[in-house]
Motif scaffolding. Structure first.
Motif, PDB file in Angstrom:
ATOM      1  N   VAL A  57       6.734-116.669 -10.135  1.00  0.00           N
ATOM      2  CA  VAL A  57       7.714-117.143 -11.140  1.00  0.00           C
ATOM      3  C   VAL A  57       7.089-118.327 -11.679  1.00  0.00           C
ATOM      4  O   VAL A  57       7.311-118.501 -12.963  1.00  0.00           O
ATOM      5  CB  VAL A  57       8.976-117.429 -10.008  1.00  0.00           C
ATOM      6  N   ILE A  58       6.487-119.208 -11.118  1.00  0.00           N
ATOM      7  CA  ILE A  58       5.844-120.348 -11.694  1.00  0.00           C
ATOM      8  C   ILE A  58       4.864-120.159 -12.887  1.00  0.00           C
ATOM      9  O   ILE A  58       4.836-120.826 -14.011  1.00  0.00           O
ATOM     10  CB  ILE A  58       5.549-121.487 -10.785  1.00  0.00           C
ATOM     11  N   ALA A  59       3.892-119.232 -12.306  1.00  0.00           N
ATOM     12  CA  ALA A  59       2.515-119.090 -13.109  1.00  0.00           C
ATOM     13  C   ALA A  59       2.714-119.038 -14.702  1.00  0.00           C
ATOM     14  O   ALA A  59       2.423-119.722 -15.262  1.00  0.00           O
ATOM     15  CB  ALA A  59       1.858-118.042 -12.487  1.00  0.00           C
ATOM     16  N   PRO A  60       3.819-117.950 -15.234  1.00  0.00           N
ATOM     17  CA  PRO A  60       3.731-117.822 -16.522  1.00  0.00           C
ATOM     18  C   PRO A  60       4.267-119.006 -17.128  1.00  0.00           C
ATOM     19  O   PRO A  60       4.213-119.092 -18.436  1.00  0.00           O
ATOM     20  CB  PRO A  60       4.524-116.553 -16.493  1.00  0.00           C
ATOM     21  N   ARG A  61       5.009-119.919 -16.446  1.00  0.00           N
ATOM     22  CA  ARG A  61       5.825-121.036 -17.241  1.00  0.00           C
ATOM     23  C   ARG A  61       4.711-121.971 -17.584  1.00  0.00           C
ATOM     24  O   ARG A  61       4.992-123.032 -18.415  1.00  0.00           O
ATOM     25  CB  ARG A  61       6.694-121.731 -16.470  1.00  0.00           C
ATOM     26  N   HIS A  62       3.510-121.959 -17.087  1.00  0.00           N
ATOM     27  CA  HIS A  62       2.475-123.064 -17.301  1.00  0.00           C
ATOM     28  C   HIS A  62       1.446-122.329 -18.138  1.00  0.00           C
ATOM     29  O   HIS A  62       0.568-121.723 -18.040  1.00  0.00           O
ATOM     30  CB  HIS A  62       1.806-123.642 -15.824  1.00  0.00           C
ATOM     31  N   LYS A  63       1.401-123.122 -19.456  1.00  0.00           N
ATOM     32  CA  LYS A  63       0.486-122.468 -20.665  1.00  0.00           C
ATOM     33  C   LYS A  63      -0.818-123.418 -20.522  1.00  0.00           C
ATOM     34  O   LYS A  63      -0.551-124.657 -20.642  1.00  0.00           O
ATOM     35  CB  LYS A  63       1.177-122.398 -21.878  1.00  0.00           C
ATOM     36  N   THR A  64      -1.982-122.997 -20.441  1.00  0.00           N
ATOM     37  CA  THR A  64      -3.041-123.697 -20.560  1.00  0.00           C
ATOM     38  C   THR A  64      -3.898-123.237 -21.676  1.00  0.00           C
ATOM     39  O   THR A  64      -3.713-122.360 -22.375  1.00  0.00           O
ATOM     40  CB  THR A  64      -3.989-123.572 -19.257  1.00  0.00           C
ATOM     41  N   LYS A  65      -4.971-123.792 -21.917  1.00  0.00           N
ATOM     42  CA  LYS A  65      -5.778-123.422 -23.104  1.00  0.00           C
ATOM     43  C   LYS A  65      -6.596-122.145 -22.768  1.00  0.00           C
ATOM     44  O   LYS A  65      -7.109-121.513 -23.848  1.00  0.00           O
ATOM     45  CB  LYS A  65      -6.911-124.629 -23.390  1.00  0.00           C
ATOM     46  N   SER A  66      -6.490-121.825 -21.642  1.00  0.00           N
ATOM     47  CA  SER A  66      -7.231-120.465 -21.325  1.00  0.00           C
ATOM     48  C   SER A  66      -6.058-119.412 -21.038  1.00  0.00           C
ATOM     49  O   SER A  66      -6.257-118.492 -20.422  1.00  0.00           O
ATOM     50  CB  SER A  66      -7.954-120.549 -20.098  1.00  0.00           C
ATOM     51  N   GLY A  67      -4.757-119.674 -21.571  1.00  0.00           N
ATOM     52  CA  GLY A  67      -3.824-118.939 -21.450  1.00  0.00           C
ATOM     53  C   GLY A  67      -2.970-119.141 -20.420  1.00  0.00           C
ATOM     54  O   GLY A  67      -3.065-120.121 -20.132  1.00  0.00           O
ATOM     55  N   GLU A  68      -1.826-118.269 -20.206  1.00  0.00           N
ATOM     56  CA  GLU A  68      -0.972-118.522 -19.031  1.00  0.00           C
ATOM     57  C   GLU A  68      -1.750-118.273 -17.603  1.00  0.00           C
ATOM     58  O   GLU A  68      -2.575-117.790 -17.542  1.00  0.00           O
ATOM     59  CB  GLU A  68       0.180-117.419 -19.056  1.00  0.00           C
ATOM     60  N   VAL A  69      -1.195-119.102 -16.648  1.00  0.00           N
ATOM     61  CA  VAL A  69      -1.921-118.986 -15.423  1.00  0.00           C
ATOM     62  C   VAL A  69      -1.382-117.560 -14.830  1.00  0.00           C
ATOM     63  O   VAL A  69      -0.320-117.117 -14.965  1.00  0.00           O
ATOM     64  CB  VAL A  69      -1.038-119.856 -14.391  1.00  0.00           C
ATOM     65  N   PRO A  70      -2.351-116.950 -14.310  1.00  0.00           N
ATOM     66  CA  PRO A  70      -2.241-115.497 -14.097  1.00  0.00           C
ATOM     67  C   PRO A  70      -1.475-115.308 -12.931  1.00  0.00           C
ATOM     68  O   PRO A  70      -1.174-116.042 -11.920  1.00  0.00           O
ATOM     69  CB  PRO A  70      -3.669-114.764 -13.833  1.00  0.00           C
ATOM     70  N   THR A  71      -0.512-114.252 -12.956  1.00  0.00           N
ATOM     71  CA  THR A  71       0.328-113.986 -11.744  1.00  0.00           C
ATOM     72  C   THR A  71      -0.530-113.049 -10.681  1.00  0.00           C
ATOM     73  O   THR A  71      -1.782-112.673 -11.051  1.00  0.00           O
ATOM     74  CB  THR A  71       1.513-113.253 -12.305  1.00  0.00           C
ATOM     75  N   PRO A  72      -0.040-112.948  -9.765  1.00  0.00           N
ATOM     76  CA  PRO A  72      -0.579-112.150  -8.404  1.00  0.00           C
ATOM     77  C   PRO A  72      -0.859-110.795  -9.149  1.00  0.00           C
ATOM     78  O   PRO A  72      -2.080-110.382  -8.730  1.00  0.00           O
ATOM     79  CB  PRO A  72       0.186-112.067  -7.556  1.00  0.00           C
TER      80      PRO A  72
END
Lengths: 296, 542, 323
Positions: free
Chosen positions: B64-79
């Motif tokens: 749930v949380i991962a896609p909400r954090h956008k980084t310069k390398s893209g979204e935090v990947p989900t499992p």
């Protein structure tokens, strides 16, 4: 060699310095002479210094003054001629009972062949009743069985003297009686001079030829020696039924009781001694005969 | 008291799981053998089901949380993405294996493989073409759809910005006239200031309104329908597969080792011919040199290995080998020195300052030091006997042992040496006084004392120390590899970080799991060893 | 508790108790020390008790009880059943003696006298402790009045050098008096109820052998039938003996029995009458028996027996037994 004075303990003293540099003697002027083949029990309250005497005799604990002679030789350090069995079996847990006994045999019978040594080892394990458990590890055995291994290891050294430091202290009473008989049987056969440290009055009477009663420390020493006249080999029931068994028992118990009473008085004076500054009062306290443990 | 066979099996199993440190499965085994089912069920729920549920909860939270954090390398990947990355990495590895085999194939095997791969390639290419045309169609549709959606929005935006510009111009004129008024003392300066403030606020409000519409447009543009993405992925996958197959064909045909060897041999034969034909001494010499050179080339080629791309599993193997070497070095130093420390207080006193000062030094510093020191030993690593020897070994030859591995291993060793050393010294010095008394009474020689009493008695602590050492070594190694770009898991992570492709982040997290799981198993192995040498059945701290 | 001796001595003989010692003889050597001559005889207890006729008797070394003690350098004991040896004393009829002890007194190797005491019924004991082959003291001869189980256990008891009163006396070569025994913790050998009656123990070194006493005589005195009505152990101060020609002594042990109570005094200086006794004993260097007629004694006292105790060539202690 005088067999009547096979082991000679003369004026044995062990002192430790207290924090103020004064020496506090745990054992003082301990005198005892053992005949060859004799079993002597040393009884006294825990902490009275009986084990100190034994460890000094074993050579594990250096003496402060006095002399210790076993079979005409002054004791200097530990050696296999004075085998020790401690309260805990002290087996090496990574070795089987066979290997534990073998460790000592290899030291003592270094001249024998491998087969001979193996036979000796098996013999001693079998006489302590462990013929079936030779290749068990200590953790696989009960406390009593472990102590049997310890006894086999000690006896297998063919020692001049056997030192038993409360060897049954941690065993239940049935196992304890079994082991007492095992040891007595071996000692009757091998005739090893033995010192047995114990605080069990019945054990002392049943096992030994003489009982040495130690006064309470500090400055513990021999209070009285009681000869136990029962002939060996002994049968437990006969000893217990003996008309005078309870006289001996009462005598030992009463001695211990009196030492117990004395202890309370001594704790006070001992702690005073510990706390006293080095110079104060020394002059005054010298000539006070009543303070030392004396008895009729 | 005889035990039944089932009991034997049962207690055997229980002992196994106990020794291997998976005691949580204890109630499961007991339940299978029907021992106190209710109690076991309760235990299972408490100690097995609950932790599993907890871990699942954590995964859900992550999803749930991962896609909400956008980084310069893209979204935090989900499992799921991490899992996909794992699959991709595994496929990459498989392909490398295939290519390696292809490279080494010769004779009939090669012919068969060519046939097979060509056939597969034809199918894949056809598929790829089809998918590409599908994709083009979908792209067109999507573009049209998006354009259709954007057009009204764009219109509204244009209108708004037109209007804003007009109003802005009006306000500017107003301000200018006020400024003139103030200059000629006809108007109050306060009015002018107020007008400027109002203007700023109004401009801001206008911009915000424009922004809103702009964002709406972007939203539409950036979120093409799922179908497009799927089509793209499918097309890419097939194209990828086709690419791989054609690469394989390359290795089977032109790049194949046996072919190259034949080629070199042919050249030698030709040169031999030339040698025979040659008449002048110069020509003979030249031809002879060619023959010798050709022979050498053929030999060299025959020994050539396939130039593998470093896949994750290769990196894992290399890291494991490095950590093993480093760990062995640490153990070889730590155990004898530790024993000496434990036996002799003077030695202990001598080493204490060294231990205390070097123990807290960061592995990074050690890495740099060893990089310099080790580098100096191998001025020409390619031909150094040590490395040629390693390269000729069967199992580890392919791992590419080089100075980088040596200094990584040294770094591991120096960081892992301390816990093992300290624990060994502790184990030796804390030996049961009773056991020492036994040795004294028996007058054991120093040697038997050492091997029959001191070492066996300190083994559990020695192994406890080695276990910590291995854990430390494993952690240090990953960092060292990342920093020194020496091949291994650390380098994999570092490369992914530098790469910055869409899969990088997922790959890094995947590597994180790989490192963790391997570390866990290394620890388990050490626990097993520790248990096997501990004589008192004392529970090791797990 | 320190008490002046004279405070209670006055009441000591008001209601005298029957003592365990019923009969006392003192034998001293003749001039060339070839024979022992009986110089004094006394009976304890009420005046009505008949004193045997004082005959001039002398014995050679080894003859009779006194001569045996002299020869063996040890206390000899004769029990009631061995009356054959007691040709002079009609044990049964006259004094109800159960045993007779002959205690030799030596100055180095030289005999200074023999004290013979006859013990009657009652409660108490006399033990002779000698060294065995392991340097431990064991009872070699003894007499017990009452105390059966104590007697039994003593047969098996040994004291190493320094342990118990016998071991202490043997180690130091000096007498020792231990009071207020009974149930006290210092009475380590007692274990039964009978011993509760024992109030005091007196250990005396007898003879000399290789720097140590040849044996130790231990007298156990009960409250019911004490050894003597008053027992005092005096320590002579060495320098004073030489300088003044007169012993300056210090009381180091006393046990008096009056109406069942036991009191202790130590460290006191002698009273005039005590000084006189000590001086007499010192100058004689022999056991000395004085009656109330011959010297000033506390009122009610019948006679006093002083035994000098030497160590090496010095008089170290004097034991006074008053009846």
């Amino acid at each position: 060699m005088n067999e009547n004075r096979y082991v000679e303990i003369a004026n044995l003293t062990k002192a430790y310095p207290n924090p103020f540099g004064q020496d506090i003697a745990v054992v003082k002027d301990f005198n005892l002479i053992l005949r060859k083949g004799e079993i002597v029990s040393v009884i006294g309250h825990s902490g009275c210094g009986k084990s100190t005497v034994l460890t000094m005799l074993a050579g594990l604990n250096p003496i402060t003054s006095g002399s210790l002679i076993v079979d005409g030789r002054e004791v200097a350090g530990p050696g296999p001629d004075r085998a020790v069995v401690f309260q805990s079996p002290c087996l090496l847990p990574w070795m089987t009972s066979f290997e534990n006994v073998m460790l000592g045999i290899n030291q003592v019978y270094s001249h024998g062949t491998k087969v001979e040594r193996k036979q000796i080892c098996e013999y001693y394990l079998s006489i302590v009743g462990l013929a079936d458990s030779m290749h068990k590890y200590p953790r696989e055995m009960s406390g009593g069985m472990q102590q049997r291994v310890g006894i086999a290891r000690a006896i297998a050294l063919k020692p001049r003297m056997l030192l038993l430091d409360e060897p049954f202290g941690r065993l239940d009473s049935l196992t304890r009686m079994d082991l007492q008989d095992v040891i007595l049987e071996i000692l009757d056969r091998e005739r090893v001079t033995t010192m047995l440290i114990t605080h069990d009055v019945d054990e002392a009477i049943y096992m030994s030829d003489r009982v040495c009663m130690m006064t309470n420390g500090p400055e513990a020493t021999v209070g009285q020696v009681l000869k136990i006249p029962f002939a060996r080999p002994r049968v437990r029931s006969e000893v217990l039924d003996h008309a005078h068994y309870y006289d001996f028992r009462a005598c030992l118990l009463s001695f211990l009781q009196k030492q117990e009473h004395r202890k309370a008085a001594h704790v006070a004076s001992f702690s005073k001694k510990l706390l006293d500054a080095p110079v104060e009062f020394v002059e005054d306290t010298v000539k006070e005969p009543a303070k030392e443990p004396v008895g009729v | 008291m005889s035990e039944s066979t089932t009991d034997k099996i049962k207690y055997g199993l229980l002992k196994t799981i106990d020794i291997s440190g998976f005691k949580v499965f204890d109630p499961v085994v007991r339940l299978l053998f029907g021992e106190e089912p209710t109690k076991q069920a309760v235990d299972i729920v408490k100690y097995l089901v609950t932790p599993i549920v907890f871990v699942l909860l954590c995964m859900a939270l992550w999803t749930v949380i991962a896609p909400r954090h956008k980084t310069k390398s893209g979204e935090v990947p989900t499992p799921t993405e991490v899992w996909a990355a794992a699959v991709v990495n595994d496929t990459l590895n498989e392909r490398e294996d295939e290519k390696e085999t292809d490279f080494a194939l010769s004779g009939e095997g090669r012919e068969d493989a060519i046939m097979e791969v060509s056939a597969a390639l034809i199918i894949k290419e056809a598929e790829s073409v089809e998918l590409k045309s599908d994709l083009l169609q979908i792209e067109k549709d999507v573009k049209a759809e998006i354009t259709g959606k954007i057009a009204p929005l764009q219109e509204a935006y244009d209108r708004l910005s037109q209007k804003n510009r007009m109003i802005k111009a009006e306000r500017e004129t107003n301000i200018h006239s006020l400024a003139e008024g103030v200059a000629s003392k006809k108007a109050a300066s306060a009015d002018l200031l107020q007008a400027i403030r109002d203007d700023k606020a109004a401009t801001e409000a206008g911009r915000d309104a424009e922004k809103l519409i702009k964002e709406e447009i972007n939203e539409v543009r950036n979120n093409p329908p799922k179908a497009l993405k799927n089509a793209q992925l499918a097309s890419n996958a097939v194209a990828n597969e086709a690419g791989h197959l054609s690469k394989r064909l390359d290795y089977l045909k032109t790049g194949n080792r046996s072919l190259k060897v034949t080629e070199a041999e042919d050249k030698t034969v030709a040169a031999l011919q030339k040698l025979e034909d040659a008449s002048t001494p110069a020509a003979v010499l030249a031809a002879a040199k060619l023959v010798v050179g050709g022979e050498e080339t053929a030999e060299r080629i025959a020994e050539q290995r396939y130039p593998r791309t470093a896949t994750i599993w290769f990196q894992v193997k290399r890291s494991l080998f490095t950590v093993f070497i480093g760990f062995i070095m640490a153990a070889v130093i730590a155990i004898p020195v530790g024993i000496m420390c434990g036996l002799n207080k003077v030695v202990m006193a001598c080493l204490t300052p060294i231990i205390s000062i070097f123990k807290p030094v960061s592995p990074v510093v050690w890495l740099l030091i060893f990089q310099i020191v080790v580098g100096a030993f191998f001025p020409d690593p390619e031909n150094h006997p040590l490395f040629t020897f390693f390269a000729s070994l069967p199992l580890v030859g392919g791992l590419g042992i080089n100075p980088a591995l040596v200094f990584s291993a040294c770094t591991v060793a120096i960081c892992a040496v301390w816990p093992a050393l300290v624990n060994t010294a502790l184990g030796v010095s804390s030996i049961d006084q009773d056991h020492m008394n036994v040795a004294r009474v028996l007058r054991l020689s120093l040697w038997s004392r050492l091997f029959k009493i001191i070492i066996p008695s300190s083994l559990p602590l020695v192994f406890a120390g080695l276990r910590i050492s291995l854990g430390v070594g494993w952690m240090v190694l990953i960092a060292a590899e990342a920093l020194s770009s020496s091949d291994g898991l650390g380098k994999f992570v570092w490369d992914e970080y530098q790469n910055g492709s869409s899969h990088s982040f997922a790959n890094i997290i995947f590597a994180c799991f790989v490192v963790g799981i391997i570390g866990f198993f290394l620890d388990r192995i050490m626990i097993l060893l520790q248990r096997s040498v501990s004589f008192d059945d004392g529970a090791a701290v797990v | 508790m320190i008490m002046s001796p004279s405070e209670t001595i006055s009441t000591l003989f008001d209601s005298p108790k029957e003592t365990l010692v019923r009969y006392v003889e003192v034998w001293t050597p003749n001039e060339d020390a070839t024979r022992l001559t009986l110089v004094a005889t006394q009976v304890t207890g009420p005046i009505t008790r008949k004193k045997p006729k004082h005959k001039v008797v002398s014995v050679a070394k080894g003859a009779g009880l006194a001569g045996t003690a002299w020869q063996q350098k040890a206390v000899s004991i004769v029990h009631r059943d061995d009356v054959g040896q007691l040709d002079r004393i009609n044990v049964r009829s006259d004094h109800d003696l159960t045993a007779v002890l002959a205690i030799p007194v030596f100055f180095q190797q030289e005999i200074r006298g023999v004290v013979v005491i006859g013990l009657g019924d009652g409660f108490g004991a006399a033990e002779i402790w000698t060294r065995d082959d392991r340097d431990e003291l064991a009872v070699s001869a003894s007499h017990y009045a009452g105390l059966e189980s104590f007697e039994f256990i003593t047969r098996y008891t040994r004291f190493p050098k320094g342990a118990g009163v016998p071991g202490r006396v043997w180690q130091s070569g000096l007498p020792y008096l231990l009071q207020k025994l009974g149930h006290s913790d210092s009475f380590i050998r007692s274990f039964g109820n009978d011993e509760a009656e024992i109030g005091a123990a007196i250990g005396l070194p007898i003879g000399h052998e290789r720097g140590f006493p040849a044996s130790v005589l231990l007298l156990l005195s009960s409250t019911a039938t004490p050894i003597a009505s008053l027992t005092e152990l005096w320590e002579c101060e060495q320098s004073a003996v030489v300088d003044a020609g007169m012993p300056v002594a210090r009381l180091i042990g006393v046990t008096r029995i009056a109406g069942g109570s036991v009191s202790v005094g130590s460290g006191s200086s002698p009273e005039a009458w005590q000084s006189e006794l000590l001086q007499k004993t010192e100058s004689a260097g022999q056991p000395l028996l004085v009656t109330a007629e011959e010297a000033e004694l506390p009122t009610g006292a019948k006679f006093n027996l002083s035994i000098p105790l030497f160590k090496n060539d010095v008089l170290r202690n004097v034991l006074n037994l008053m009846f």
